[in-house]
Design a protein around this motif. Structure first.
Motif, PDB file in Angstrom:
ATOM      1  N   GLN A 260      69.439  38.663  43.435  1.00 31.69           N
ATOM      2  CA  GLN A 260      69.512  38.496  42.074  1.00 31.69           C
ATOM      3  C   GLN A 260      67.988  38.446  41.575  1.00 31.69           C
ATOM      4  O   GLN A 260      67.762  38.880  40.623  1.00 31.69           O
ATOM      5  CB  GLN A 260      70.254  37.275  41.505  1.00 31.69           C
ATOM      6  CG  GLN A 260      71.826  37.184  41.666  1.00 31.69           C
ATOM      7  CD  GLN A 260      72.200  36.233  41.246  1.00 31.69           C
ATOM      8  OE1 GLN A 260      71.940  35.323  40.883  1.00 31.69           O
ATOM      9  NE2 GLN A 260      73.567  36.009  41.613  1.00 31.69           N
ATOM     10  N   VAL A 261      67.263  37.564  42.540  1.00 34.35           N
ATOM     11  CA  VAL A 261      65.836  37.343  42.113  1.00 34.35           C
ATOM     12  C   VAL A 261      64.986  38.669  42.221  1.00 34.35           C
ATOM     13  O   VAL A 261      64.020  39.110  41.321  1.00 34.35           O
ATOM     14  CB  VAL A 261      64.998  36.278  42.964  1.00 34.35           C
ATOM     15  CG1 VAL A 261      63.525  36.409  42.772  1.00 34.35           C
ATOM     16  CG2 VAL A 261      65.673  35.209  42.895  1.00 34.35           C
ATOM     17  N   ASP A 262      65.355  39.600  43.158  1.00 34.55           N
ATOM     18  CA  ASP A 262      64.793  40.951  43.420  1.00 34.55           C
ATOM     19  C   ASP A 262      65.112  41.802  42.235  1.00 34.55           C
ATOM     20  O   ASP A 262      64.415  42.565  41.646  1.00 34.55           O
ATOM     21  CB  ASP A 262      65.205  41.529  44.571  1.00 34.55           C
ATOM     22  CG  ASP A 262      64.574  41.001  45.856  1.00 34.55           C
ATOM     23  OD1 ASP A 262      63.670  40.140  45.809  1.00 34.55           O
ATOM     24  OD2 ASP A 262      65.032  41.172  47.076  1.00 34.55           O
ATOM     25  N   LEU A 268      61.471  43.345  35.400  1.00 31.21           N
ATOM     26  CA  LEU A 268      60.269  43.327  34.603  1.00 31.21           C
ATOM     27  C   LEU A 268      58.886  43.751  35.156  1.00 31.21           C
ATOM     28  O   LEU A 268      57.772  43.340  34.776  1.00 31.21           O
ATOM     29  CB  LEU A 268      59.967  41.599  34.440  1.00 31.21           C
ATOM     30  CG  LEU A 268      61.053  40.760  34.081  1.00 31.21           C
ATOM     31  CD1 LEU A 268      60.842  39.277  34.237  1.00 31.21           C
ATOM     32  CD2 LEU A 268      61.128  41.213  32.456  1.00 31.21           C
ATOM     33  N   LYS A 269      59.168  44.589  35.886  1.00 32.58           N
ATOM     34  CA  LYS A 269      58.034  45.295  36.709  1.00 32.58           C
ATOM     35  C   LYS A 269      57.138  46.183  35.634  1.00 32.58           C
ATOM     36  O   LYS A 269      57.891  46.956  34.816  1.00 32.58           O
ATOM     37  CB  LYS A 269      58.504  46.332  37.726  1.00 32.58           C
ATOM     38  CG  LYS A 269      57.557  46.558  38.776  1.00 32.58           C
ATOM     39  CD  LYS A 269      58.070  47.460  39.874  1.00 32.58           C
ATOM     40  CE  LYS A 269      57.062  47.779  40.755  1.00 32.58           C
ATOM     41  NZ  LYS A 269      57.690  48.731  42.043  1.00 32.58           N
ATOM     42  N   ASP A 270      55.899  46.115  35.696  1.00 30.94           N
ATOM     43  CA  ASP A 270      55.012  46.795  34.870  1.00 30.94           C
ATOM     44  C   ASP A 270      53.985  47.937  35.743  1.00 30.94           C
ATOM     45  O   ASP A 270      53.082  47.090  36.064  1.00 30.94           O
ATOM     46  CB  ASP A 270      54.204  46.020  33.988  1.00 30.94           C
ATOM     47  CG  ASP A 270      53.273  46.746  32.859  1.00 30.94           C
ATOM     48  OD1 ASP A 270      53.400  47.800  32.973  1.00 30.94           O
ATOM     49  OD2 ASP A 270      52.627  45.957  32.384  1.00 30.94           O
ATOM     50  N   ASP A 271      54.320  48.829  35.968  1.00 34.95           N
ATOM     51  CA  ASP A 271      53.499  49.685  36.819  1.00 34.95           C
ATOM     52  C   ASP A 271      52.049  50.029  36.636  1.00 34.95           C
ATOM     53  O   ASP A 271      51.222  49.894  37.097  1.00 34.95           O
ATOM     54  CB  ASP A 271      54.270  50.874  37.666  1.00 34.95           C
ATOM     55  CG  ASP A 271      55.462  50.588  38.352  1.00 34.95           C
ATOM     56  OD1 ASP A 271      55.427  49.430  39.035  1.00 34.95           O
ATOM     57  OD2 ASP A 271      56.290  51.451  38.403  1.00 34.95           O
ATOM     58  N   ASP A 272      52.039  50.334  35.150  1.00 35.96           N
ATOM     59  CA  ASP A 272      50.726  50.812  34.758  1.00 35.96           C
ATOM     60  C   ASP A 272      49.769  49.700  33.951  1.00 35.96           C
ATOM     61  O   ASP A 272      48.967  49.798  33.468  1.00 35.96           O
ATOM     62  CB  ASP A 272      50.929  52.123  33.580  1.00 35.96           C
ATOM     63  CG  ASP A 272      51.905  51.473  32.258  1.00 35.96           C
ATOM     64  OD1 ASP A 272      52.255  50.203  32.200  1.00 35.96           O
ATOM     65  OD2 ASP A 272      52.271  52.225  31.764  1.00 35.96           O
TER      66      ASP A 272
END
Length: 431
Positions: A260-262, A268-272
């Motif tokens: 769940q945490v992963d 919410l990942k923001d690659d740029d």
């Protein structure tokens, strides 16, 4: 033949028969049945396994003998029994034509009995249990002696005798044992009617078969069938299996929580690094330092920028819009996913930010349930999720600050469910 029959019977009846289930290691004897009775019948004669007969009575007569006893089991391997033995013993000396016949109306002996197999740790439910007993008692007998020409009848008399018994017990059910044994009995010299003969004492044997039945509640096991070492091993194994099952369940639960945490971190990942999460970023891979709008796309360059400093006034109506958004804000359980029911009030906050060019501070808070590290991360991720949603609706990301405080700034007691509910919040501050 008796031993073979007993072995077959025990194997047939006891293959799936638990004789001591429900016992605990080092438990009190009150958890067992300790009294038992036995009845058996067999053959009485002058023969014996020691390989000799008495006073030349070589021609044996096999007569029926019968016996009963009551026993108190002191420990799994030791007990005391009071035994009755009756029947008739006879024999003939073919060299001189003499013979005798001795009737034993009654006898009583107190014997100590050792059960050997109950010390073998390998058998939790012992099926075959060798035993050995020795005792002393009183034997009442009357003898008729024929010296070849004259018959002499001796009056009934009572003398001491020593019974020595050995055999096998087979657990055929809970509290019921098949008993196969061989008993040697040392009696007074007058037993065969020959006075002043070669031997000081007479000897006769009793080969027998019967049943031993435990007395008391059938819900309790019989102490004579118990094996303390095997019970200890069984108890250890059972507890090990229980602890292993609990550990496996805990590992599975931890894995589900980690997944769940992963998943939340991936959302919410923001690659740029432009401040817009991948989920809402319509222009991925924006170069570093480029200003973007709420959808993650570069803003058009302005050749002339004019800074206008104006006073920011937050009205009561503006505060009401924010308060409504706070009260309607809901997330999925233990996640930073905003529920759809919260979108309408957040849309009004986004419109207010765009219209009046307000700045907004978002502060995420949690209760103290779980670890502090997890709560800090969750509060930050929820504040970021609100920011990303507002930016996706056109709000300026540079005017929105998102911070997580975890459980460090409670507004109510975490000792109650209502208090913990109040502490799980995201605060909006317009300025």
């Amino acid at each position: 033949m008796l031993f073979g029959a007993g072995l077959v019977s025990a194997t047939t009846f006891a293959q799936n028969t638990a004789t001591i289930d429900g016992t605990t290691p080092l438990g009190s004897s009150s958890g067992y049945r300790t009294w038992s009775v036995g009845i058996n019948a067999g053959v009485l004669n002058q023969s014996n396994i020691l390989g000799f007969n008495r006073e030349g009575f070589d021609k044996l007569e096999h007569n029926v003998g019968y016996s009963a006893y009551i026993k108190k089991q002191i420990s799994p391997s030791f007990g005391l029994k009071a035994q009755y033995l009756g029947g008739k013993v006879a024999g003939k000396n073919e060299d001189n034509g003499s013979s005798f016949e001795t009737k034993t109306p009654w006898s009583g002996a107190l014997s100590a009995e050792w059960t050997l197999a109950n010390t073998n740790w390998r058998f939790f439910n012992s099926i075959i249990k060798p035993y050995f007993a020795v005792g002393i008692g009183a034997l009442n007998f009357e003898t008729s002696y024929n010296d070849g020409t004259t018959v002499t009848n001796h009056d009934a008399t009572t003398k001491l005798y020593v019974p020595v018994d050995a055999g096998f017990k087979f657990a055929v059910a809970k509290g019921i044992n098949l008993d196969l044994g061989y008993q040697l009995n040392w009696a007074n010299q007058r037993f065969d009617g020959v006075m002043g003969g070669q031997y000081k004492n007479d000897l006769f044997s009793y080969a027998h078969a019967g049943l031993e039945i435990a007395l008391g509640s059938g819900s309790k096991p019989y102490l004579g069938n118990s094996n303390p070492v095997a019970t200890l091993v069984q108890d250890y194994t059972s507890k090990y299996d229980e602890l292993k099952a609990e550990r496996d369940a805990l590992v599975a639960s931890n894995k589900a929580l980690k997944d769940q945490v992963d998943a939340l971190a991936n959302e919410l990942k923001d690659d740029d690094g432009d401040g817009v999460a991948n989920k809402y970023d319509k222009c991925p891979n924006t170069p570093a330092g480029v200003k973007v709008d709420g959808s993650g796309c570069p803003l058009p360059e302005m050749k002339h920028e004019t800074k206008v400093i104006e006073k920011i006034v937050v009205t009561e109506e503006d505060k009401k819009v924010v308060a409504e958004a706070i009260s309607n804000l809901e997330f999925d359980l233990s996640k930073a996913t905003i529920r759809e029911s919260s979108h309408a009030s957040l849309n009004r906050v986004a419109a207010l930010l765009i219209e009046k060019n307000f700045s907004l501070k978002l502060a995420g808070h949690t209760d103290n349930t779980g670890s502090r590290e997890l709560n800090l991360r969750l509060s930050k991720e929820r504040a970021e999720a609100v920011k990303n949603y507002l930016v996706s609706k056109g709000a300026n990301p540079s005017r929105i600050e998102a911070t997580g405080y975890g459980p460090d700034q409670p507004i109510a007691s975490n000792a109650t469910a209502a208090g913990r509910q109040q502490n799980r919040r995201v605060e909006f501050t317009l300025y």
